[in-house]
Scaffold this motif. Structure first.
Motif, short mmCIF file in Angstrom:
data_model
loop_
_atom_site.label_atom_id
_atom_site.label_comp_id
_atom_site.label_asym_id
_atom_site.label_seq_id
_atom_site.Cartn_x
_atom_site.Cartn_y
_atom_site.Cartn_z
N GLU A 378 60.45 52.72 -23.01
CA GLU A 378 61.11 52.00 -21.92
C GLU A 378 61.53 52.95 -20.79
O GLU A 378 61.46 52.58 -19.62
CB GLU A 378 62.35 51.27 -22.46
N ARG A 379 61.92 54.15 -21.12
CA ARG A 379 62.33 55.09 -20.08
C ARG A 379 61.15 55.49 -19.20
O ARG A 379 61.26 55.57 -17.98
CB ARG A 379 62.96 56.34 -20.70
N GLU A 380 60.01 55.71 -19.83
CA GLU A 380 58.82 56.06 -19.05
C GLU A 380 58.36 54.90 -18.18
O GLU A 380 57.92 55.08 -17.04
CB GLU A 380 57.68 56.50 -19.99
N ALA A 381 58.49 53.69 -18.70
CA ALA A 381 58.14 52.51 -17.90
C ALA A 381 59.06 52.39 -16.70
O ALA A 381 58.63 52.07 -15.59
CB ALA A 381 58.21 51.25 -18.77
N MET A 386 59.55 53.37 -10.29
CA MET A 386 60.10 54.00 -9.09
C MET A 386 59.22 55.16 -8.62
O MET A 386 58.95 55.31 -7.43
CB MET A 386 61.52 54.49 -9.36
N ALA A 387 58.74 55.97 -9.55
CA ALA A 387 57.97 57.15 -9.18
C ALA A 387 56.62 56.78 -8.57
O ALA A 387 56.11 57.50 -7.71
CB ALA A 387 57.75 58.04 -10.40
N THR A 388 56.03 55.65 -9.01
CA THR A 388 54.76 55.24 -8.43
C THR A 388 54.92 54.94 -6.95
O THR A 388 54.10 55.34 -6.12
CB THR A 388 54.19 54.02 -9.17
N ALA A 389 55.98 54.22 -6.59
CA ALA A 389 56.21 53.90 -5.18
C ALA A 389 56.54 55.15 -4.37
O ALA A 389 56.06 55.32 -3.24
CB ALA A 389 57.34 52.88 -5.06
N ALA A 449 65.85 51.02 -7.03
CA ALA A 449 67.07 51.82 -7.14
C ALA A 449 68.32 50.95 -7.22
O ALA A 449 69.30 51.31 -7.89
CB ALA A 449 67.18 52.77 -5.96
N THR A 450 68.31 49.80 -6.55
CA THR A 450 69.50 48.95 -6.50
C THR A 450 69.50 47.84 -7.54
O THR A 450 70.56 47.46 -8.05
CB THR A 450 69.65 48.33 -5.09
N SER A 455 65.52 52.27 -13.72
CA SER A 455 64.51 53.02 -12.98
C SER A 455 65.15 54.19 -12.23
O SER A 455 64.64 55.31 -12.24
CB SER A 455 63.78 52.11 -12.00
N ARG A 456 66.26 53.90 -11.57
CA ARG A 456 66.95 54.98 -10.85
C ARG A 456 67.44 56.05 -11.81
O ARG A 456 67.29 57.25 -11.55
CB ARG A 456 68.12 54.40 -10.06
N GLU A 457 67.98 55.64 -12.93
CA GLU A 457 68.49 56.59 -13.91
C GLU A 457 67.35 57.45 -14.47
O GLU A 457 67.50 58.67 -14.63
CB GLU A 457 69.20 55.85 -15.05
N ALA A 458 66.22 56.83 -14.76
CA ALA A 458 65.08 57.58 -15.31
C ALA A 458 64.58 58.62 -14.32
O ALA A 458 64.25 59.76 -14.70
CB ALA A 458 63.96 56.62 -15.69
N LEU A 459 64.51 58.25 -13.04
CA LEU A 459 64.02 59.20 -12.05
C LEU A 459 65.00 60.35 -11.87
O LEU A 459 64.58 61.53 -11.80
CB LEU A 459 63.79 58.49 -10.72
N PHE A 460 66.29 60.06 -11.83
CA PHE A 460 67.26 61.15 -11.67
C PHE A 460 67.35 62.02 -12.92
O PHE A 460 67.59 63.23 -12.83
CB PHE A 460 68.62 60.58 -11.28
N GLN A 461 67.16 61.43 -14.08
CA GLN A 461 67.10 62.24 -15.30
C GLN A 461 65.92 63.21 -15.24
O GLN A 461 66.03 64.37 -15.67
CB GLN A 461 66.98 61.33 -16.52
#
Length: 558
Positions: A378-381, A386-389, A449-450, A455-461
């Protein structure tokens, strides 16, 4: 004049010297950044399969790419007797490229090895190589790859179509799909009045019996951009009783007749010449609903998510090929008594291009790993959403200016069609437009992100894992957090915010990859401000020669 005077050699005006030899090379073996990224992201087990494609890309397919683009597709609306055809005729070079791509797994490798982690990473590498020989064929190949999750919304259609979608067989015959050994899939979403606003679509779907998923409908309407019209079937959006829905539209009806898909014309495009794009009308074309009625956007977005990933692959590989051409030329061309590559300013330009190319490659590979692991993690999803965009926005935006700088390395030769730089340059803007332009990607980042905290948490992690790797990176992390905190003006600033987010993500990946020369130079220049507005502005202490040699070694030519 004396009869014994020697005659001047007829037409021997000069000797051709100081020219780079033809480049025939192994596109996989000579790409250290790509090879390292594939192993790092979990696709190394497929190296033997990927490696087979490297010499083909750097040899035969490069030449076939020239032929396929010099001989554009031709629209054949009627036969000589006036019977309606709606066919598109392609040069044999196009078919050869498609055959090689499908045989080697560009659209199908990930699905045929789906149970092995890293399959989509390996497929990313294959596509990355393929794009360097020809980009137009990547349009139907991408859509054929990306359609699988959408098919799976209806088991009956999936059972019928997916064996041929995922087959390692290219069958170019214009016949019903059930008679073919392999098929390709296209898509059509946008209409004249709406563009990216697909909810304004006017194409209507009239049910032919029972309503709902898996049932047949008759489509009446149009598509202003109908990609790869020679495909065997298409996923399209149309208004049903319950709202905008997704449909599978085959070229032939179940009784073997040509479906009522009327090609109006082929698009006269800036680039992407080997591939056909069209405008069409549906005059009662038979199609089958896929996914829930009224949920067409959500259904087809699973396909769009994968095609957006391929926009990143396409742009990063375009830049790679432009870099290869620039380094090869400058290694063999002399000016003012020295090879171009030995001139300090040219070396700076090449090193700067090499640095940027590697950053795009590592980000593309990381997104491929997230796409691969998403169904199991789920974290990778969440990270992939977010990372794809982010990556689609930044990597695709950088391609035109990158390719233009590579052209300049060749001088006038880079502006002439006999080199492939003009083709790369024409192709470079496409991926930033296709599947959602820059503004759409930025809005998707803000939406994720909002509305999707995961998604936001995964990217910042992901970013935090590289904290402490470089002072400029740590300072950038702090700035990014503040950028997101000011929500009142965030939409208007979103391009700047997404750009900085992309650079930080690239820096984090390079820092963790472990090559300090690459990572430190990237952080100092892209994040720390030690860089100008143009390429070739790396600081004097940067490891210029090492960056160029890492990008494309001395033994590159086969």
């Amino acid at each position: 004049m004396s009869s014994s005077a020697p005659l001047a050699p007829t037409f021997a005006t000069h000797e051709v010297t100081n020219q780079a030899p033809p480049l025939v090379y192994d596109a996989w073996k000579t790409d250290v950044p790509l090879r390292e990224a594939v192993h790092r992201e979990g696709g190394g087990w497929a190296e033997a399969d990927i490696a087979k494609y490297g010499p083909l890309v750097g040899g035969e397919l490069m030449q076939q790419g020239f032929l396929a683009n010099e001989n554009k597709p031709k629209f054949k609306p009627f036969d000589r007797y006036g019977n309606r055809l709606d066919e598109v005729e392609f040069h044999p070079a196009y078919h050869r490229i498609m055959e090689a791509a499908i045989t080697h797994g560009i659209p199908n490798f990930a699905w045929r090895h789906e149970q092995t982690p890293g399959a989509h990473v390996a497929r990313m590498a294959l596509s990355y190589l393929h794009n360097q020989a020809d980009q137009g064929t990547s349009c139907p190949l991408t859509m054929t790859y990306a359609c699988v999750p959408t098919f799976r919304h209806h088991p009956g259609l999936a059972q019928q179509w997916l064996p041929r979608v995922t087959a390692a067989s290219y069958d170019s015959r214009f016949i019903p799909s059930e008679k073919k050994t392999g098929v390709t899939i296209g898509m059509g979403m946008t209409e004249k009045q709406g563009g990216s606003d697909v909810r304004s679509n006017t194409t209507r779907a009239h049910r032919l019996g029972e309503k709902g998923p898996g049932n047949p409908y008759s489509l009446v309407g149009h598509k202003f951009f109908f990609s790869a019209p020679m495909s065997d079937a298409f996923f399209v959006l149309a208004q049903a009783e319950g709202g905008l829905s997704c449909f599978l539209l085959p070229r032939f009806t179940p009784d073997g007749e040509r479906n009522a898909i009327r090609i109006q014309r082929l698009k006269d495009k800036l680039g992407d010449w080997s591939n056909a794009s069209s405008e069409v009308e549906f005059q009662g074309a038979v199609a089958w609903m896929v996914g829930e009625e009224g949920r067409g956007v959500a259904t087809i977005l699973e396909m769009v998510a994968l095609t957006r990933q391929d926009c990143m692959i396409g742009s990063s590989s375009l830049m790679r090929q432009a870099l290869v051409q620039a380094i090869h030329h400058t290694r063999h061309r002399k000016a003012f008594g020295r090879r171009l590559v030995d001139q300090p300013l040219m070396l700076n330009v090449l090193a700067d291009l090499a640095l940027e190319s590697e950053a795009h490659t590592v980000l593309t590979a990381r997104v491929a790993r997230a796409v691969d692991a998403g169904p199991r993690d789920e974290r990778e999803a969440a990270f992939a959403r977010m990372a794809t965009a982010v990556g689609k926005y930044w990597v695709c935006k950088r391609a035109p200016v990158f390719v233009n700088e590579a052209q300049e390395c060749l001088g006038g030769a880079g502006y002439v069609e006999e080199s492939n730089l003009p083709r790369l340059y024409r192709q470079a803007p496409l991926n930033s437009i296709w599947e959602g332009s820059g503004n759409i990607q930025c809005l998707d980042v803000l939406r994720a992100a909002t509305r999707e905290p995961a998604s936001r948490e995964a990217l910042f992690q992901e970013l935090m894992t590289a904290q402490g790797g470089h002072p400029a990176f740590d300072a950038e992390l702090a700035r990014i957090s503040k950028d997101f905190a000011d929500t009142a003006t965030l939409e208007g600033r979103s391009r700047f915010v997404v750009e900085r987010l992309a650079l930080a993500l690239q820096a984090s990946l390079l820092l963790r990859a472990g090559n300090s020369q690459v990572a430190d130079t990237f952080c100092e220049t892209r994040l720390g401000g030690a860089h100008g507005a143009c390429f070739g502005t790396l600081p004097a202490h940067a490891p210029l020669k090492a960056l160029v040699e890492r990008a494309f070694g001395e033994d590159a030519s086969a």
